[in-house]
Motif scaffolding. Structure first.
Motif, PDB file in Angstrom:
ATOM      1  N   TYR A   1       0.833  -1.201   0.000  1.00 30.44           N
ATOM      2  CA  TYR A   1       0.000   0.000   0.000  1.00 30.44           C
ATOM      3  C   TYR A   1       0.869   1.254   0.000  1.00 30.44           C
ATOM      4  CZ  TYR A   1      -2.963   3.609   2.186  1.00 30.44           C
ATOM      5  OH  TYR A   1      -3.617   4.779   2.495  1.00 30.44           O
ATOM      6  N   MET A   2       1.857   1.306   0.893  1.00 27.56           N
ATOM      7  CA  MET A   2       2.730   2.479   0.973  1.00 27.56           C
ATOM      8  C   MET A   2       3.609   2.602  -0.260  1.00 27.56           C
ATOM      9  SD  MET A   2       2.352   4.549   3.382  1.00 27.56           S
ATOM     10  CE  MET A   2       0.731   4.387   4.108  1.00 27.56           C
ATOM     11  N   LEU A   3       4.047   1.467  -0.801  1.00 26.45           N
ATOM     12  CA  LEU A   3       4.866   1.496  -2.012  1.00 26.45           C
ATOM     13  C   LEU A   3       4.080   2.072  -3.189  1.00 26.45           C
ATOM     14  CD1 LEU A   3       7.678   0.710  -3.028  1.00 26.45           C
ATOM     15  CD2 LEU A   3       6.717  -1.505  -3.708  1.00 26.45           C
ATOM     16  N   ALA A   4       2.790   1.711  -3.290  1.00 23.06           N
ATOM     17  CA  ALA A   4       1.946   2.249  -4.367  1.00 23.06           C
ATOM     18  C   ALA A   4       1.753   3.755  -4.206  1.00 23.06           C
ATOM     19  CB  ALA A   4       0.596   1.537  -4.368  1.00 23.06           C
ATOM     20  N   LEU A   5       1.523   4.197  -2.958  1.00 21.27           N
ATOM     21  CA  LEU A   5       1.402   5.638  -2.711  1.00 21.27           C
ATOM     22  C   LEU A   5       2.703   6.361  -3.059  1.00 21.27           C
ATOM     23  CD1 LEU A   5      -0.541   5.980   0.681  1.00 21.27           C
ATOM     24  CD2 LEU A   5      -1.395   6.429  -1.627  1.00 21.27           C
ATOM     25  N   LEU A   6       3.812   5.791  -2.621  1.00 19.44           N
ATOM     26  CA  LEU A   6       5.114   6.410  -2.873  1.00 19.44           C
ATOM     27  C   LEU A   6       5.393   6.496  -4.370  1.00 19.44           C
ATOM     28  CD1 LEU A   6       7.771   7.521  -1.722  1.00 19.44           C
ATOM     29  CD2 LEU A   6       8.626   5.173  -1.639  1.00 19.44           C
ATOM     30  N   PHE A   7       5.086   5.442  -5.104  1.00 21.84           N
ATOM     31  CA  PHE A   7       5.290   5.433  -6.549  1.00 21.84           C
ATOM     32  C   PHE A   7       4.467   6.526  -7.222  1.00 21.84           C
ATOM     33  CE2 PHE A   7       4.090   4.147 -10.819  1.00 21.84           C
ATOM     34  CZ  PHE A   7       5.314   3.816 -11.385  1.00 21.84           C
ATOM     35  N   THR A   8       3.200   6.639  -6.822  1.00 21.21           N
ATOM     36  CA  THR A   8       2.314   7.642  -7.422  1.00 21.21           C
ATOM     37  C   THR A   8       2.808   9.052  -7.155  1.00 21.21           C
ATOM     38  OG1 THR A   8       0.438   6.145  -7.088  1.00 21.21           O
ATOM     39  CG2 THR A   8      -0.074   8.439  -7.564  1.00 21.21           C
ATOM     40  N   VAL A   9       3.212   9.307  -5.918  1.00 16.53           N
ATOM     41  CA  VAL A   9       3.665  10.647  -5.540  1.00 16.53           C
ATOM     42  C   VAL A   9       4.978  10.995  -6.238  1.00 16.53           C
ATOM     43  CG1 VAL A   9       4.502  12.035  -3.615  1.00 16.53           C
ATOM     44  CG2 VAL A   9       2.460  10.635  -3.341  1.00 16.53           C
ATOM     45  N   LEU A  10       5.929  10.061  -6.247  1.00 19.83           N
ATOM     46  CA  LEU A  10       7.214  10.336  -6.894  1.00 19.83           C
ATOM     47  C   LEU A  10       7.057  10.515  -8.395  1.00 19.83           C
ATOM     48  CD1 LEU A  10       9.672   7.956  -5.006  1.00 19.83           C
ATOM     49  CD2 LEU A  10       9.421  10.433  -4.771  1.00 19.83           C
ATOM     50  N   ARG A  11       6.148   9.768  -8.999  1.00 23.15           N
ATOM     51  CA  ARG A  11       5.910   9.935 -10.427  1.00 23.15           C
ATOM     52  C   ARG A  11       5.371  11.338 -10.721  1.00 23.15           C
ATOM     53  NH1 ARG A  11       1.242   6.646 -13.373  1.00 23.15           N
ATOM     54  NH2 ARG A  11       0.073   8.106 -12.084  1.00 23.15           N
ATOM     55  N   LEU A  12       4.489  11.824  -9.845  1.00 26.76           N
ATOM     56  CA  LEU A  12       3.944  13.162 -10.024  1.00 26.76           C
ATOM     57  C   LEU A  12       5.029  14.221  -9.871  1.00 26.76           C
ATOM     58  CD1 LEU A  12       1.606  15.070 -10.422  1.00 26.76           C
ATOM     59  CD2 LEU A  12       1.019  14.815  -8.016  1.00 26.76           C
ATOM     60  N   VAL A  13       5.876  14.074  -8.853  1.00 25.72           N
ATOM     61  CA  VAL A  13       6.989  15.010  -8.667  1.00 25.72           C
ATOM     62  C   VAL A  13       7.908  14.993  -9.883  1.00 25.72           C
ATOM     63  CG1 VAL A  13       9.029  15.544  -7.273  1.00 25.72           C
ATOM     64  CG2 VAL A  13       6.895  14.875  -6.149  1.00 25.72           C
ATOM     65  N   TYR A  14       8.163  13.798 -10.408  1.00 28.48           N
ATOM     66  CA  TYR A  14       9.017  13.672 -11.587  1.00 28.48           C
ATOM     67  C   TYR A  14       8.384  14.345 -12.802  1.00 28.48           C
ATOM     68  CZ  TYR A  14      11.751  11.495 -15.302  1.00 28.48           C
ATOM     69  OH  TYR A  14      12.546  11.287 -16.405  1.00 28.48           O
ATOM     70  N   MET A  15       7.081  14.199 -12.978  1.00 28.17           N
ATOM     71  CA  MET A  15       6.398  14.827 -14.108  1.00 28.17           C
ATOM     72  C   MET A  15       6.483  16.350 -14.036  1.00 28.17           C
ATOM     73  SD  MET A  15       2.977  12.629 -15.058  1.00 28.17           S
ATOM     74  CE  MET A  15       2.150  13.021 -13.522  1.00 28.17           C
ATOM     75  N   LEU A  16       6.494  16.886 -12.818  1.00 27.65           N
ATOM     76  CA  LEU A  16       6.501  18.335 -12.636  1.00 27.65           C
ATOM     77  C   LEU A  16       7.906  18.930 -12.605  1.00 27.65           C
ATOM     78  CD1 LEU A  16       3.758  18.702  -9.861  1.00 27.65           C
ATOM     79  CD2 LEU A  16       3.531  19.292 -12.271  1.00 27.65           C
ATOM     80  N   ARG A  17       8.928  18.123 -12.833  1.00 26.46           N
ATOM     81  CA  ARG A  17      10.305  18.577 -12.608  1.00 26.46           C
ATOM     82  C   ARG A  17      10.677  19.779 -13.475  1.00 26.46           C
ATOM     83  NH1 ARG A  17      10.106  14.429 -15.966  1.00 26.46           N
ATOM     84  NH2 ARG A  17      11.540  14.229 -17.742  1.00 26.46           N
ATOM     85  N   HIS A  18      10.121  19.880 -14.684  1.00 25.61           N
ATOM     86  CA  HIS A  18      10.454  20.996 -15.569  1.00 25.61           C
ATOM     87  C   HIS A  18       9.470  22.163 -15.443  1.00 25.61           C
ATOM     88  CE1 HIS A  18      13.523  18.538 -17.288  1.00 25.61           C
ATOM     89  NE2 HIS A  18      12.688  17.694 -17.876  1.00 25.61           N
ATOM     90  N   LYS A  19       8.395  21.977 -14.665  1.00 23.09           N
ATOM     91  CA  LYS A  19       7.377  23.019 -14.547  1.00 23.09           C
ATOM     92  C   LYS A  19       7.206  23.507 -13.118  1.00 23.09           C
ATOM     93  CE  LYS A  19       4.754  21.600 -18.591  1.00 23.09           C
ATOM     94  NZ  LYS A  19       3.430  21.633 -19.226  1.00 23.09           N
ATOM     95  N   ALA A  20       8.089  23.068 -12.231  1.00 25.54           N
ATOM     96  CA  ALA A  20       7.944  23.393 -10.803  1.00 25.54           C
ATOM     97  C   ALA A  20       8.408  24.814 -10.538  1.00 25.54           C
ATOM     98  CB  ALA A  20       8.727  22.403  -9.953  1.00 25.54           C
TER      99      ALA A  20
END
Length: 285
Positions: free
Chosen positions: A119-138
């Protein structure tokens, strides 16, 4: 709320988030909710699934708001954890009685550690993927949003560390000390994230709402008044389910079709206002 491009995912995130909060026993006592489900802490499983779905759809809403393309193979990856979580939960022994701290007394079971860890791994994956997607627009508010997500990721990492250390090592006290940071960091990060996203969403769409809201409401009311649709609910549904511009365009077509079908011209003031809306819509297009 009138639909904009990312609002459907936002609505789904809100619904699942509220369901997750409800399954915590905040409104109805936890024992009462769980008793309808067999009294074996199924509410804990539901809370985990609802929270994961809320984060998943919230992630998609932000992705659309920031105009980030979808990475197909990773998009649905977190949802694959749900059947695994259900299987692990089913393997946990002695799931009674109902308790808010259901996980802790059973952490020595491998099934419990797997259930909580996945459960925590799935949450962590989702959150890190979102942070990664925003890396050029943050920048600006998106930077604040990304910072809140990083705090949430740290919280998930703390819980994962707690699960691994508590189950696989004798360092239980150390594991508990790390795990105790989860809720503090998780809710802090979510608060920062939610506030920055709400401000960003409103700043982007308030001008558009001010420009089109009155016209959309007026056209919807006119469709209902002249009975331009077979169903009285159709105009309201189009208003909710379409973007503002698409809803206005559809309403204009419905009203023109009504004039042709009924062979009844609208009064001059109504025709003038419809013409002004068409001109404004044409100028925007």
């Amino acid at each position: 709320m009138v639909k904009v491009k990312e609002s459907r995912a936002s609505w789904l995130a809100s619904v699942f988030g509220l369901l997750a909060l409800y399954s915590l026993g905040i409104v109805t006592p936890l024992e009462t909710i769980d008793s309808y489900l067999g009294g074996v802490n199924v509410t804990n499983l539901l809370q985990a699934i609802f929270a994961l779905l809320a984060i998943f759809f919230f992630n998609d809403s932000v992705r659309q708001l920031a105009n980030i393309p979808r990475v197909s193979w990773t998009y649905y990856a977190p949802l694959l954890s749900i059947p695994i979580m259900i299987t692990c939960f089913a393997l946990i022994e002695d799931k009674r009685p109902t308790a808010a701290n259901f996980i802790f007394p059973r952490m020595e079971q491998l099934a419990t550690a797997a259930y909580s860890g996945i459960y925590m791994l799935a949450l962590l994956f989702t959150v890190l993927r979102l942070v990664y997607m925003l890396r050029h627009k943050a920048k600006g508010l998106l930077a604040v949003f990304a910072a809140g997500m990083i705090v949430v990721a740290v919280a998930c990492a703390c819980h994962l560390t707690y699960v691994v250390l508590f189950h696989f090592t004798p360092w239980h006290e150390f594991a508990l000390a790390i795990g105790s940071w989860f809720y503090r960091l998780f809710y802090l990060g979510l608060s920062v994230t939610a506030a920055s996203w709400l401000i960003l969403f409103l700043s982007k769409h308030l001008p558009r709402l001010r420009l089109w809201m009155t016209d959309a409401l007026w056209l919807t009311a006119l469709r209902i008044r002249v009975n331009a649709d077979r169903s009285l609910f159709k105009p309201a549904w189009d208003f909710i389910n379409e973007t503002l511009e698409d809803g206005i365009y559809k309403s204009l077509i419905r009203l023109h079709n009504h004039e042709v079908t009924k062979l009844e011209a609208f009064p001059e003031p109504i025709k003038n206002r419809i013409s002004r809306i068409e001109a404004k819509l044409g100028a925007r297009i």
